[in-house]
Design an enzyme around this catalytic site. Structure first.
Site, PDB file in Angstrom:
ATOM      1  N   LYS A  68       0.846  -1.199   0.000  1.00  0.00           N
ATOM      2  CA  LYS A  68       0.000   0.000   0.000  1.00  0.00           C
ATOM      3  C   LYS A  68       0.882   1.250   0.000  1.00  0.00           C
ATOM      4  O   LYS A  68       1.961   1.252   0.617  1.00  0.00           O
ATOM      5  CB  LYS A  68      -0.900  -0.034   1.242  1.00  0.00           C
ATOM      6  CG  LYS A  68      -1.977   1.038   1.264  1.00  0.00           C
ATOM      7  CD  LYS A  68      -2.887   0.856   2.469  1.00  0.00           C
ATOM      8  CE  LYS A  68      -3.973   1.912   2.547  1.00  0.00           C
ATOM      9  NZ  LYS A  68      -4.887   1.715   3.682  1.00  0.00           N
ATOM     10  N   SER A 143      -9.708   1.518   2.700  1.00  0.00           N
ATOM     11  CA  SER A 143      -8.844   2.289   1.840  1.00  0.00           C
ATOM     12  C   SER A 143      -7.742   1.469   1.153  1.00  0.00           C
ATOM     13  O   SER A 143      -7.081   1.974   0.257  1.00  0.00           O
ATOM     14  CB  SER A 143      -8.191   3.397   2.669  1.00  0.00           C
ATOM     15  OG  SER A 143      -7.376   2.847   3.686  1.00  0.00           O
ATOM     16  N   SER A 167      -9.918  -0.838   6.987  1.00  0.00           N
ATOM     17  CA  SER A 167      -9.382  -0.720   5.623  1.00  0.00           C
ATOM     18  C   SER A 167      -8.672  -1.934   5.059  1.00  0.00           C
ATOM     19  O   SER A 167      -8.317  -1.938   3.878  1.00  0.00           O
ATOM     20  CB  SER A 167      -8.446   0.472   5.547  1.00  0.00           C
ATOM     21  OG  SER A 167      -9.209   1.628   5.377  1.00  0.00           O
TER      22      SER A 167
HETATM   23  N1  GLN Z   1     -13.225   3.469   6.036  1.00  0.00           N
HETATM   24  C1  GLN Z   1     -12.719   3.956   7.274  1.00  0.00           C
HETATM   25  C2  GLN Z   1     -12.499   5.437   7.224  1.00  0.00           C
HETATM   26  O1  GLN Z   1     -12.704   6.014   6.186  1.00  0.00           O
HETATM   27  C3  GLN Z   1     -11.500   3.184   7.687  1.00  0.00           C
HETATM   28  C4  GLN Z   1     -10.264   3.676   7.091  1.00  0.00           C
HETATM   29  C5  GLN Z   1      -9.060   2.875   7.451  1.00  0.00           C
HETATM   30  O2  GLN Z   1      -9.142   1.851   8.106  1.00  0.00           O
HETATM   31  N2  GLN Z   1      -7.916   3.395   7.047  1.00  0.00           N
HETATM   32  O3  GLN Z   1     -12.132   6.029   8.205  1.00  0.00           O
END
Ligand code: GLN
Length: 479
Positions: A68, A143, A167
């Protein structure tokens, strides 16, 4: 010959030892396939020239992983999905990358992500657009969507992502791969660009539980570069082979049903529970109560921490810079041009909840809710070994369908944020396809440092389900 794309790393190694092609040639084919197929998938934003066979005799030696874009590797573009860091090159290796390198792993490329990890669909980014390998009109999740899609499409053997509120687990669920979010502190965050530090973890995607375990064993454990890593040692032995779940107590929430959930998710969850029961697990009814309301506390906390962490991006040290007459003007223009809409939204909210007049009303109340959730989980783990939940209320949604609905987007995380707020390990295991051919999954949550137990038990269910053999799976399409 590219039938290797349905293999896991441990299967590929065994296969080459008997009569298959060498690992080098399998990897070369995968590198070629990734470059050829990525333009229509968008899992990678950059490829890394990292060929050949690893030198170490480790189970990961020679296998290409996807990383990532918020995890540093020396000389790599660690752009975090942000215009702000579009041209930023990391000067050093994160601990996870250093440990993988030492184990002989190779790196395929840098993957598409929501800007600084803020999002659930990889649509909050100006760098790249990943689509779901099962249905290209849908999101791969976020994400860490690029990492999940790369593994699902057979364009990486494994991948690293980050999980702050779901994410790793959400994209794993949308893309039909295994995703592990470890206990907070179990895997070093040295070299992970901070989003919400008290929740951030580096997580792992793999094609099966055993592959995820191999990567976990390689990267987990105490690290002198990250004082928050836990002392807990990592068992170097292979997962034990068990064929039933006798003696395992699995928490089954009584208050889970919600009208916003798809009927497919509900059906699939009940089916997984029935299988767990058939395997001999004892299902213990539990009540989650306010644990299911944790999105509110998560929203306040992640925005507050992000507002604090992202202060470092002021246009003077690194990343995007707009030169103006005064420092303040340069700072505000750099941030205005460098950050996207979702990041700005969270920074404003974060600054607000931390401000003098509102701190008590929002930030401190969210901290109290988090403490309460931690003690609720502690009580629950007095009567169960693992908790079983769906990963998300629906299967992968259509691209663009939630972009104008930030609240709807946040509610996607309703079932993943509880483990994040409590710092607990959680695993997403693909279970079936819905009537539209989209993957669904089961999420297991365990007490702190129970990764091994969770993986060992999940493997028993995985064997029974046989998800990887589904012939419509993206990794099987090229055989
Ligand atoms: N979807 C969640 C957010 O937007 C989690 C994001 C993540 O785990 N980086 O905060």
């Amino acid at each position: 010959m590219n039938s290797f794309r349905d293999l896991t790393m441990h299967e590929a190694r065994a296969y080459t030892e008997v009569n298959g092609p060498s690992l080098v040639s399998m990897n070369e084919d995968m590198v070629l396939a990734a470059r050829k197929e990525n333009p229509s998938l968008g899992a990678y934003t950059h490829f890394l020239d990292d060929d050949g066979l690893g030198s170490k005799e480790s189970p990961l030696s020679g296998f290409h992983g996807a990383i990532k874009a918020n995890i540093a590797g020396q000389g790599w573009p660690t752009h975090c999905g942000s215009r702000f860091l579009e041209h930023y090159i990391s000067p050093y290796d994160s601990t996870v990358v250093a440990r993988l390198r030492a184990a002989g792993s190779r790196f395929m490329g840098i993957t598409t992500m929501d800007e600084f990890g803020m999002g659930s669909s990889c649509e909050h980014t100006s760098l790249g657009q990943v689509v779901n390998p099962w249905d290209r009109s849908r999101t791969a999740g976020g994400s860490s969507g690029g990492s999940a899609a790369a593994v699902a499409a057979g364009l990486a053997w494994f991948a690293l992502g980050s999980d702050t509120g779901g994410s790793v687990r959400l994209p794993a669920h949308f893309c039909g791969v295994v995703g592990l979010k470890p206990t907070w502190g179990r895997i070093s965050r040295h070299g992970l660009v901070a989003f919400a530090s008290s929740l951030d973890t580096i997580g792992i995607f793999g094609r099966d539980v055993q592959d995820v375990h191999l990567v976990f064993q390689t990267v987990a454990g105490r690290d002198l570069y990250d004082a928050t890593t836990l002392e807990e040692t990592v068992d170097p032995s292979a997962l034990e082979t068990v064929d039933n779940l006798q003696g395992l107590k699995i928490g089954l929430p009584e208050d889970l049903e919600n009208s916003q959930w798809g009927a497919d998710v509900s059906r699939d969850y009940h089916c997984s529970v029935a299988m767990l029961r058939d395997l001999g697990a004892e299902m213990v009814p539990v009540s989650l109560g306010s644990i299911l309301d944790s999105v509110a506390a998560y929203t306040v906390l992640n925005c507050a921490e992000a507002a604090s962490n992202l202060h470092r991006f002021d246009g003077s040290l690194y990343g995007h810079r707009e030169n103006r007459k005064s420092y303040i003007e340069s700072l505000s223009q750099s941030r205005n041009q460098g950050f996207g809409k979702e990041v700005k939204r969270r920074l404003l909210l974060g600054a607000h909840v931390l401000s003098g007049g509102y701190r008590k009303q929002y930030y401190l109340r969210a901290c109290a809710a988090q403490q309460d959730l931690i003690s609720q989980f502690q009580k629950l783990f007095g009567k169960m070994d693992l908790l079983a939940l769906p990963t998300a209320p629906t299967a992968a949604f259509a691209l663009g369908s939630r972009l104008d609905d930030p609240l709807g987007m946040h509610l996607t995380d309703i079932l993943t944020v509880p483990a994040s707020l409590a710092g607990l390990p959680a695993l997403t295991l693909p279970t079936s396809l819905n009537s539209q051919g989209l993957p669904l999954s089961l999420q297991l949550v365990g007490p702190a440092c129970s990764e091994r137990l969770m993986l060992e038990k999940a493997r028993v269910l995985e064997e029974l389900i046989g998800f990887r053999k589904i012939k419509e799976a993206p990794w099987n399409l090229h055989i």
